[in-house]
Each structure stands twice: as structure tokens, then as C-alpha cells.
Enzyme design. Structure first.
Site, PDB file in Angstrom:
ATOM      1  N   ALA A   9      46.767  26.954  90.990  1.00 26.63           N
ATOM      2  CA  ALA A   9      47.115  28.224  90.351  1.00 26.63           C
ATOM      3  C   ALA A   9      48.408  28.099  89.552  1.00 26.63           C
ATOM      4  O   ALA A   9      49.194  29.032  89.464  1.00 26.63           O
ATOM      5  CB  ALA A   9      47.266  29.310  91.418  1.00 26.63           C
ATOM      6  N   ARG A  15      45.796  31.485  76.695  1.00 27.08           N
ATOM      7  CA  ARG A  15      44.843  32.309  75.952  1.00 27.08           C
ATOM      8  C   ARG A  15      44.707  33.738  76.490  1.00 27.08           C
ATOM      9  O   ARG A  15      44.068  34.578  75.871  1.00 27.08           O
ATOM     10  CB  ARG A  15      43.473  31.612  75.924  1.00 27.08           C
ATOM     11  CG  ARG A  15      43.458  30.440  74.946  1.00 27.08           C
ATOM     12  CD  ARG A  15      42.048  30.069  74.563  1.00 27.08           C
ATOM     13  NE  ARG A  15      41.396  29.290  75.601  1.00 27.08           N
ATOM     14  CZ  ARG A  15      40.093  29.345  75.873  1.00 27.08           C
ATOM     15  NH1 ARG A  15      39.306  30.168  75.206  1.00 27.08           N
ATOM     16  NH2 ARG A  15      39.577  28.595  76.817  1.00 27.08           N
ATOM     17  N   LYS A  22      47.985  33.816  84.725  1.00 29.86           N
ATOM     18  CA  LYS A  22      46.534  34.068  84.617  1.00 29.86           C
ATOM     19  C   LYS A  22      45.884  34.448  85.937  1.00 29.86           C
ATOM     20  O   LYS A  22      45.104  35.405  85.991  1.00 29.86           O
ATOM     21  CB  LYS A  22      45.838  32.840  84.034  1.00 29.86           C
ATOM     22  CG  LYS A  22      44.332  33.015  83.974  1.00 29.86           C
ATOM     23  CD  LYS A  22      43.651  32.024  83.084  1.00 29.86           C
ATOM     24  CE  LYS A  22      43.565  30.655  83.673  1.00 29.86           C
ATOM     25  NZ  LYS A  22      42.771  29.754  82.826  1.00 29.86           N
ATOM     26  N   ASP A 105      41.535  30.424  89.022  1.00 28.03           N
ATOM     27  CA  ASP A 105      40.970  31.200  87.911  1.00 28.03           C
ATOM     28  C   ASP A 105      39.441  31.165  87.915  1.00 28.03           C
ATOM     29  O   ASP A 105      38.809  31.483  86.919  1.00 28.03           O
ATOM     30  CB  ASP A 105      41.506  30.685  86.571  1.00 28.03           C
ATOM     31  CG  ASP A 105      41.098  29.249  86.284  1.00 28.03           C
ATOM     32  OD1 ASP A 105      40.479  28.609  87.148  1.00 28.03           O
ATOM     33  OD2 ASP A 105      41.413  28.760  85.178  1.00 28.03           O
TER      34      ASP A 105
HETATM   35  C1  UD1 Z   1      38.858  21.229  84.560  1.00 27.95           C
HETATM   36  C2  UD1 Z   1      38.150  19.922  84.899  1.00 27.95           C
HETATM   37  C3  UD1 Z   1      36.783  19.907  84.210  1.00 27.95           C
HETATM   38  C4  UD1 Z   1      35.980  21.117  84.660  1.00 27.95           C
HETATM   39  C5  UD1 Z   1      36.755  22.408  84.389  1.00 27.95           C
HETATM   40  C6  UD1 Z   1      36.044  23.563  85.040  1.00 27.95           C
HETATM   41  C7  UD1 Z   1      39.844  18.192  85.177  1.00 27.95           C
HETATM   42  C8  UD1 Z   1      40.547  17.066  84.554  1.00 27.95           C
HETATM   43  N1  UD1 Z   1      38.949  18.809  84.430  1.00 27.95           N
HETATM   44  O1  UD1 Z   1      39.110  21.221  83.171  1.00 27.95           O
HETATM   45  O2  UD1 Z   1      36.082  18.734  84.560  1.00 27.95           O
HETATM   46  O3  UD1 Z   1      34.738  21.143  83.987  1.00 27.95           O
HETATM   47  O4  UD1 Z   1      38.083  22.332  84.974  1.00 27.95           O
HETATM   48  O5  UD1 Z   1      36.692  24.766  84.702  1.00 27.95           O
HETATM   49  O6  UD1 Z   1      40.097  18.514  86.334  1.00 27.95           O
HETATM   50  N2  UD1 Z   1      46.042  23.401  86.932  1.00 27.95           N
HETATM   51  C9  UD1 Z   1      47.218  23.298  87.623  1.00 27.95           C
HETATM   52  N3  UD1 Z   1      48.097  22.336  87.263  1.00 27.95           N
HETATM   53  C10 UD1 Z   1      47.865  21.465  86.255  1.00 27.95           C
HETATM   54  C11 UD1 Z   1      46.646  21.580  85.564  1.00 27.95           C
HETATM   55  C12 UD1 Z   1      45.763  22.544  85.926  1.00 27.95           C
HETATM   56  O7  UD1 Z   1      47.485  24.045  88.563  1.00 27.95           O
HETATM   57  O8  UD1 Z   1      48.715  20.606  86.007  1.00 27.95           O
HETATM   58  C13 UD1 Z   1      45.098  24.444  87.337  1.00 27.95           C
HETATM   59  C14 UD1 Z   1      44.898  25.467  86.238  1.00 27.95           C
HETATM   60  O9  UD1 Z   1      45.791  26.543  86.408  1.00 27.95           O
HETATM   61  C15 UD1 Z   1      43.466  25.905  86.459  1.00 27.95           C
HETATM   62  C16 UD1 Z   1      42.815  24.644  87.025  1.00 27.95           C
HETATM   63  O10 UD1 Z   1      43.844  23.845  87.538  1.00 27.95           O
HETATM   64  O11 UD1 Z   1      43.360  26.911  87.436  1.00 27.95           O
HETATM   65  C17 UD1 Z   1      42.007  23.888  85.985  1.00 27.95           C
HETATM   66  O12 UD1 Z   1      42.865  23.436  84.970  1.00 27.95           O
HETATM   67  P1  UD1 Z   1      42.447  23.468  83.449  1.00 27.95           P
HETATM   68  O13 UD1 Z   1      43.553  22.936  82.642  1.00 27.95           O
HETATM   69  O14 UD1 Z   1      41.909  24.804  83.091  1.00 27.95           O
HETATM   70  O15 UD1 Z   1      41.267  22.390  83.451  1.00 27.95           O
HETATM   71  P2  UD1 Z   1      40.103  22.245  82.423  1.00 27.95           P
HETATM   72  O16 UD1 Z   1      40.599  21.540  81.232  1.00 27.95           O
HETATM   73  O17 UD1 Z   1      39.434  23.532  82.230  1.00 27.95           O
HETATM   74 CA    CA Z   2      39.901  25.818  82.544  1.00 29.04          CA
END
Ligand code: UD1
Ligand code: CA
Length: 450
Positions: A9, A15, A22, A105
């Protein structure tokens, strides 16, 4: 099998175009984070770790208001999902069992699906939740050979052939905690995004000869929210599922599409809900109640046979016992209405107890707030509160007592007494006509002058 939750989270959610992180945007009256925590809670986790980042203070408050035992760790820089999970390592030190990674999310993963993942985790070293995407877009793709999940490739890094795969990654992973952190320590960031991908643990596990498998669920469960438009879609999806579930469970909704439900709304069989009723968080309605049109309920309990509304507002702490009647333009807060009592018209009753079979007349108000503190009002059983009575709290009206309409009640009323506090009526014969004649003459004089 022992379980712990890791809920990601930390993201900002650019966006969303919002000051609020979020995961704190609400669907059905609760933050998305709370939906994810509630789904995970059905596994009775030993520990729950929330990885916060953007708006960590607010995220912590929300997480702990749902589960005060949850640990919140802060990821100061968002370097990717593997890096995010790694932040939970210390909080899970000494934990032996399965870690489940959820996204804050992604609010709709069902308890049944999580159970299925736990079952699959008994046979496979790593279990990923996948779904067949109608539009695979930018989701990570699951590369499966036979029963084996070989690796996950992120959209940005995928070849044309890999992009043609429609089985996508939801982000939910189940894996032995020790193994998960071990695999994560081997994840690098040489990829199209320069991020530490959690999805890399699959390929790393397979390279070590460990097993990986995918459990699949319906796409509606994996709906992730990245924008206000998707938030609205999530709300609509939740509402239509929740309405359908009520209909299925024997509740009448006269106009289902106009009734708004919260994540935790619980309604008993044979209750009738008229059009345009809104349920905020924390409402339980027992069987056979009627909630009439345009009522708003929040944090309250409505017992069997009660009739609420039209146009009633039940605020937190309202308890309606059996066969009570709450009518139009009545607002109740932190109040118990005992069996068979009625508050039928135009009233505010707050911080009060209304005894069984009491009748509270139109326009009655409990003056519960002195500008600094709130005070309690007791209205005894079988009492009759005359219309337009002001009950200045703290005040106690005994059982079977009456108050005359228009009274301002500032001191306690004994049981079976009649309390009156209003100016006595005086009558002046002929005075109305006299007064009218004076006024007509005055007006005529003014008109002549102008
Ligand atoms: C990720 C997955 C993808 C999947 C998609 C589903 C990876 C590399 N990719 O991509 O395979 O299809 O989710 O929605 O895992 N977050 C953190 N810290 C970070 C990065 C992310 O807490 O450093 C959290 C975000 O807040 C979010 C979740 O992890 O809740 C997913 O991160 P996001 O950057 O949205 O990943 P996607 O690119 O959507
Ligand atoms: Ca995402």
C-alpha cells in the site's frame, strides 16, 4: 497451515489526481485497503503487515482502525513490488508459515479464492493468482507449461508472443515466508522499468527446481483501481454484486439500483427496502424490518419488525429494538429505542434512551449538547412526550410520565407525573379585531403620505 498477510500500500496513485493516498479511497464506505485486509482476515492470519509509503501516517491510521494488531512498515522509496515485500521481512521474523501478498488497491479478491490459494500452497512452493483478462493490457503475463507456472513476464519486458498470452498476474502470491524473502533477495532490477519485480520470484524458484503453480479466479475479483474512473467502476461492481446477494438471500429491494450498500451491510431475510436508501458502514438490519424510501443508516442495528422512514436518518450508535417505529424527518444518534416505542415525526433524539412503548411526539428534540459536552436523556417506558418538547439534557423522564406539548423540560420528571413548562394561555376578547383595525388605519395613512 499458518498464514501471515503482506499488504502492499505504498504507491501514490498518481492517476487518482488526489491528495489522499490511493488505497484510502473508499469503495462501499470503506478504504480499499480495508477491503483487502478484510478479505485476508478470513484466513485468520497470525500477523498482518501493511507496507505504507505515500501518506504513511493516514495509511497507518486506517489500517489500525480496522485491525489494531496490524504492523505498518514504511517503504520510503517505491523501488518495485519485490522491494515493497522485502520491507515486511523484519516484521515477519520468526514467523514460520505461508505469506500471502495482497495489493491495497485490489479490493475484491474473495475469501474463497484465498482459501484455494492456501490449499494449492500445500503442494506447490509458489502459488500465484491469475485470471483470464478480457483486455490483458499492461498486466504481467503468466507463462505456463502444462501444470507448471514457469515465470511471469511484465508487459514492458514481454515479446510479441508473450504479450499474446491472456492469462494475467493479479499480484496475489502465496509462498512460505522464509522462502519468499530468500527468493526476493535474489531479485535484481535490470528490466524495462528499473524496478525490483516481485514477479521475478517465479522464474528464480523454477531455476532452483522448486515448483510454482497458478490458481485462477474471475477477472471481477482482480479489478485494480488506478484512476477515479476505475474507482467508480469498482463501486458500481461492488454495488451490483451486493444487491444481487441481498435479493438471493430473500430481501426485497423495490428498486435495487437505487439502494447503496456498504462493505459490511448485513440484512436479514424478508426485510423490505424501499427505493433510495443509503447504508453507510456498520449497519445490521434483522429479519422482517421495513426500511422506507430515502432513509440513511450508518453504524446502527435495526431489530425485527421495526419500520424506519420514509426520510429517516439513523446515525452511529442507534439501536432500534423490536417493533419500533421511526418516521419521517427523524434523526437518531447514539440512542436506544426500546421495544414498541415510536418517534414518528420531525425529531432529533441523541444520546438518549427511549423506554418500551413510549410515544415521542412530533418535533421533540433532545438538547444534548451544551456547546462543550454531550449529555444523556432518559425517556421512561410508556411515557408520552408531547409535541415540540425540548428535553434539556441531562434529564430523566420517569416511566409513564407525560410532558405537555411545547414544554422545555429542564429538570427530572417523576414516574406518572405530567410536566408542563410553557407560558399559560391568556385570552383578550375583541383584541384581535382592534389590533387589525389599528394596523389597517396605519397602512392607509402610509399610502396617503407616499
Ligand atoms: C503489478 C505486477 C503485474 C500485475 C499487476 C496487477 C509486478 C512487477 N507487476 O504491476 O504483474 O499484472 O500488478 O495489478 O509486481 N507497490 C508498493 N511499492 C512499490 C511498488 C508497488 O507498495 O515499490 C504497491 C502499489 O502501491 C500497488 C501494488 O504494489 O498497490 C502494485 O504496484 P504497481 O506499480 O501498480 O504494479 P503494476 O505495474 O500494476
Ligand atoms: Ca497497478
Amino acid at each position: 497451515m499458518k498464514t501471515s498477510l503482506i499488504i502492499l500500500a505504498a504507491g501514490k496513485g498518481t492517476r487518482m489526481n488526489s491528495d489522499l493516498p490511493k488505497v484510502l479511497h473508499a469503495v462501499a464506505g470503506d478504504a480499499m485497503l480495508v477491503h483487502a485486509m478484510a478479505a485476508g482476515a478470513t484466513l485468520s492470519p497470525e500477523r498482518t503487515v501493511v507496507v505504507a509509503g505515500h501518506g504513511a501516517e493516514a495509511v497507518t491510521a486506517a489500517a489500525q482502525s480496522y485491525d489494531e494488531t496490524a504492523t505498518v512498515v514504511v517503504q520510503t522509496e517505491q523501488l518495485g513490488t519485490a522491494h515493497a515485500v522485502e520491507q515486511a521481512k523484519d516484521a515477519l521474523a520468526g514467523f514460520e508459515g505461508t505469506a500471502i501478498v495482497l495489493y491495497g488497491d485490489t479490493p475484491f479478491v474473495s475469501p474463497e479464492t484465498l482459501q484455494e490459494m492456501m490449499r494449492a500452497a500445500q503442494d506447490a512452493d509458489v502459488v500465484v493468482l491469475g485470471f483470464k483478462a478480457a483486455d490483458p493490457g499492461r498486466y504481467g503475463r503468466l507463462i505456463v507449461e502444462g501444470q507448471s507456472l514457469e515465470r511471469i513476464v511484465e508487459f514492458k519486458d514481454a515479446t510479441e508472443a508473450e504479450r499474446a498470452v491472456t492469462l494475467c498476474n493479479s499480484g496475489v502470491i502465496a509462498c512460505n515466508a522464509t522462502l519468499l524473502f530468500d527468493l526476493i533477495s535474489a531479485v535484481g532490477n535490470e528490466n524495462a522499468s528499473g524496478e525490483y519485480y516481485l514477479t521475478d520470484v517465479i522464474g528464480l524458484a523454477r531455476a532452483r527446481g522448486l515448483s510454482a503453480t497458478a490458481v485462477t479466479c474471475d477477472e471481477s475479483e482482480t479489478l485494480g483501481v488506478n484512476s477515479r474512473a476505475q474507482l467508480a467502476e469498482a463501486e458500481a461492481a461492488f454495488q451490483s454484486r451486493a444487491r444481487a446477494a441481498l435479493l438471493e438471500n430473500g430481501i426485497t429491494l423495490q428498486a435495487p439500483e437505487t439502494v447503496y450498500l456498504a462493505r459490511d451491510t448485513a440484512i436479514g431475510r424478508d426485510t423490505v427496502i424501499e427505493p433510495n436508501v443509503v447504508f453507510g458502514p456498520g449497519v445490521t438490519v434483522e429479519s422482517g424490518a421495513v426500511i422506507r424510501a430515502f432513509s440513511h443508516l450508518e453504524g446502527c442495528h435495526v431489530s425485527r419488525g421495526a419500520v424506519v422512514g420514509p426520510y429517516a436518518r439513523l446515525r452511529p450508535g442507534t439501536e432500534l429494538e423490536e417493533n419500533t417505529r421511526i418516521g419521517n424527518f427523524v434523526e437518531l444518534k447514539n440512542t436506544t429505542i426500546a421495544e414498541g416505542a415510536k418517534v414518528n415525526h420531525l425529531s432529533y433524539i441523541g444520546d438518549a434512551f427511549v423506554g418500551a412503548q413510549a410515544n415521542v411526539g412530533a418535533g421533540t428534540i433532545t438538547c444534548n449538547y451544551d456547546g462543550v459536552m454531550k449529555h444523556h436523556t432518559h425517556i421512561g417506558a410508556r411515557s408520552f412526550i408531547g409535541s415540540n418538547t425540548m428535553l434539556v439534557a441531562p434529564v430523566h423522564v420517569g416511566d409513564g410520565a407525560m410532558t405537555g406539548s411545547g414544554s422545555v423540560i429542564t429538570s427530572d420528571v417523576e414516574p406518572d407525573a405530567l410536566a408542563l413548562s410553557r407560558a399559560p394561555q391568556v385570552e383578550k376578547p375583541g383584541m384581535a379585531r382592534k389590533l387589525r383595525d389599528i394596523l389597517i388605519a396605519k397602512k392607509a395613512k402610509q399610502q396617503r403620505g407616499s
